[in-house]
Design an enzyme around this catalytic site. Structure first.
Site, PDB file in Angstrom:
ATOM      1  N   GLU A   1       7.565  -2.262   7.540  1.00 51.80           N
ATOM      2  CA  GLU A   1       7.403  -1.952   6.115  1.00 51.80           C
ATOM      3  C   GLU A   1       6.128  -2.673   5.685  1.00 51.80           C
ATOM      4  O   GLU A   1       6.023  -3.886   5.844  1.00 51.80           O
ATOM      5  CB  GLU A   1       8.601  -2.471   5.323  1.00 51.80           C
ATOM      6  CG  GLU A   1       9.897  -2.093   6.018  1.00 51.80           C
ATOM      7  CD  GLU A   1      10.972  -1.633   5.080  1.00 51.80           C
ATOM      8  OE1 GLU A   1      10.639  -1.104   4.015  1.00 51.80           O
ATOM      9  OE2 GLU A   1      12.138  -1.815   5.433  1.00 51.80           O
TER      10      GLU A   1
ATOM     11  N   CYS B   1       4.358  -5.823  -2.811  1.00 48.21           N
ATOM     12  CA  CYS B   1       3.874  -4.658  -2.056  1.00 48.21           C
ATOM     13  C   CYS B   1       3.898  -3.426  -2.946  1.00 48.21           C
ATOM     14  O   CYS B   1       3.129  -2.495  -2.759  1.00 48.21           O
ATOM     15  CB  CYS B   1       4.722  -4.452  -0.822  1.00 48.21           C
ATOM     16  SG  CYS B   1       6.450  -4.661  -1.167  1.00 48.21           S
TER      17      CYS B   1
END
Ligand code: NAD
Length: 516
Positions: A281, A315
């Protein structure tokens, strides 16, 4: 802490605020022993000591000392995880859940302490740090609930072509997973990957970020305490420790971090005699698309919260806005007005909305980006380091007038830095929104249903929000949103926090047996 927080929370009770301040002081000045590794259920104090300094203070205030794992330490941790595989996978899902529920309870009891450590190491504001500690609890709960709802290991009875046979399809663990975590959610993301791997029946060697070793050690200690020896091991250290783990005898890697490192891991682990799973990820360049009919006050608030919360180091942070020319100037003014009200301060300040960036490297990245923005565009707010604050502080920064395709609108900066691009139609906005390699989160602000439908149909992102004032692109929560990165932002097409994540830690086996 009975108060429940999430990343949209805006205030704390005075009691919780006071408890946080004590926990932060303890984490900073508690005279704590160097962080150790955990191998086969016991602490291991081997390897040179490295230090981590408080990003919210003048250089030199060491908050953590930790032992850096040698290749031998990594090898022993992996050997312990491999040796524990058989016993751990032999348990039923319900038995594994019982172990993890003990960790869930302990995380719940120690939330304020965990938040204090996170904040001391990363400079996070109290709301962000307590929100992360709360997420730790909910991550374990979410995955444990999912296993309880699939008590037979996701087994599916299949059709049969021969009355003398039964056919079953099941998901089985890979074995031992290496888990490599980032600095920005140093507790929650280590727990996210580790708890999912464990509940799926794998054993784990966890390597937390070297920029927040005590946060990783704290959650690692709790997880390890409630499973049999060797099932959860922790090794500390810098990138080379992660590299050694990835090159070891593990059966798969779960990684959360930057795209450069993640895609290298994927390529390297595909180069052996067979490809091992790499659940990666990674970063984002997350966009808010604003149409000409949007509620501009809601858009400005949602964008400002997502762009500058945690100093842009999520993120999912909003780092790009693409707006219709009819409302460009109005929107920019409204975002700039919000920036002017934002409190940039260390976490001991109860009013802090955003804190420092993580280190001097991030500050240097900010200074280069600000220079480039000045040269090629226009800085509408921020653009410099603030006066009177010691530590790695940079101003929340709003940039306009960059040429289409400029690198500041394409590359992840991981800073409180947002660009605004002006376009003449909604379709142009969607094309520009999709013109990066990343595809993590995205938001839209519009009052036209057709525009919302077009956004949902065309946007290349795994986490999308419509007209979300509390956060244009941020705020995903376990069991509520999943967190799936598309394109360069994720390798598996399935996201943490959601209903398909656990299954990524398992592989399918079809079993045909004679009817007995
Ligand atoms: P990073 O990639 O620098 O480091 C992440 C981890 O990988 C650290 O533990 C580091 O020590 C280790 N590492 C570094 N080089 C390695 C190598 N060659 N081999 C093995 N391990 C290595 O990331 P970071 O700066 O800690 O975190 C910020 C990044 O993470 C941003 O790009 C952010 O967008 C991303 N992120 C993504 C998500 C998500 O869910 N998609 C969540 C949080 C952060």
């Amino acid at each position: 802490m009975s108060e429940r927080l999430n990343y949209a929370s805006k205030a704390l009770t005075p009691d919780l605020s006071a408890a946080f301040e004590l926990a932060l002081a303890d984490a900073r000045d508690g005279d704590l022993a160097p962080v150790q590794h955990v191998i086969d259920g016991g602490p291991v104090a081997e390897g040179e000591i490295f230090t981590w300094e408080d990003p919210a203070a003048a250089p030199g205030r060491v908050v953590t000392e930790a032992h850096a794992a040698t290749p031998d330490v990594v090898g022993r941790a992996v050997a312990a995880a491999r040796a524990a595989r058989k016993g751990w996978r032999a348990l039923t899902g319900a038995e594994r859940v019982e172990h993890l529920r003990c960790s869930q309870r302990e995380f719940d009891e120690r939330k304020v302490e965990i938040a204090g450590v996170i904040s001391a190491e990363t400079g996070k504001s109290r709301l962000e740090a307590l929100g992360e500690a709360e997420e730790v609890v909910d991550l374990v709960k979410t995955y444990a609930d999912q296993v309880e709802q699939s008590p037979e290991s996701f087994a599916t009875r299949m059709n049969t072509a021969d009355p003398g046979e039964t056919n079953t399809d099941l998901l089985r663990p890979y074995g031992a997973f290496g888990v490599i975590g980032p600095f920005n959610f140093p507790a929650a993301l280590c727990v996210n990957m580790s708890a999912a791997a464990l509940l799926a029946g794998n054993t784990v060697v966890l390597k937390p970020s070297a920029k927040a070793p005590r946060s990783g050690a704290l959650i690692g200690e709790v997880l390890a305490k409630h499973v049999p020896a060797g099932v959860l091991n922790v090794v500390q250290g810098h990138a080379y420790v992660g590299q050694a783990l990835a090159e070891s005898d593990v059966d798969g890697i779960a990684f959360t971090g930057s795209a450069g490192v993640g895609w290298d891991l994927l390529r390297n682990l595909a180069a052996g005699p067979y490809a091992k799973p790499v659940l990666a990820e990674m970063g984002g360049k997350n966009v808010a698309v604003v149409g000409r009919t949007a509620d501009l006050e809601a858009a400005a608030e949602g964008i400002a919260r997502s762009a500058f919360g945690l100093s842009g180091q999520k993120c999912s942070a909003c780092s790009r806005v693409v707006v219709h020319s009819a409302v460009h100037d109005d929107l920019v003014d409204r975002i700039a007005a919000r920036v002017a009200e934002m409190s940039l301060a260390a976490p001991e300040d109860p009013g802090a909305f955003l804190g420092p960036v993580i280190d001097g490297v991030a500050v240097a990245r900010f200074e280069r980006a600000a220079e480039l923005a000045k040269k090629d565009g226009r800085i509408n707010a921020g653009g410099a380091r603030p006066q009177g604050l010691e530590g790695h502080f940079v101003q929340p920064t709003l940039v306009t007038d960059l040429p289409l395709g400029h690198e500041l609108t394409r590359e992840e900066l991981f800073l409180p830095f947002v660009t605004v691009t002006c376009v003449d139609s909604f379709q142009e906005a969607l094309d520009e929104a999709n013109a990066t390699n990343y595809g993590l989160s995205a938001g839209v602000f519009s009052r036209e249903q057709q525009e919302i439908d077009d956004f949902l149909d065309q946007i290349d992102a795994g986490v999308v929000y419509v007209n979300r004032r509390s956060g244009a692109t941020t705020g995903a929560w376990p069991g509520i949103q999943s967190f799936c990165g598309w394109k360069a932002s994720g390798s598996s097409g399935k996201g943490g926090l959601g209903p398909w994540y656990l299954q990524g830690f398992m592989r399918e086996q079809s079993r045909t047996l004679p009817v007995s």
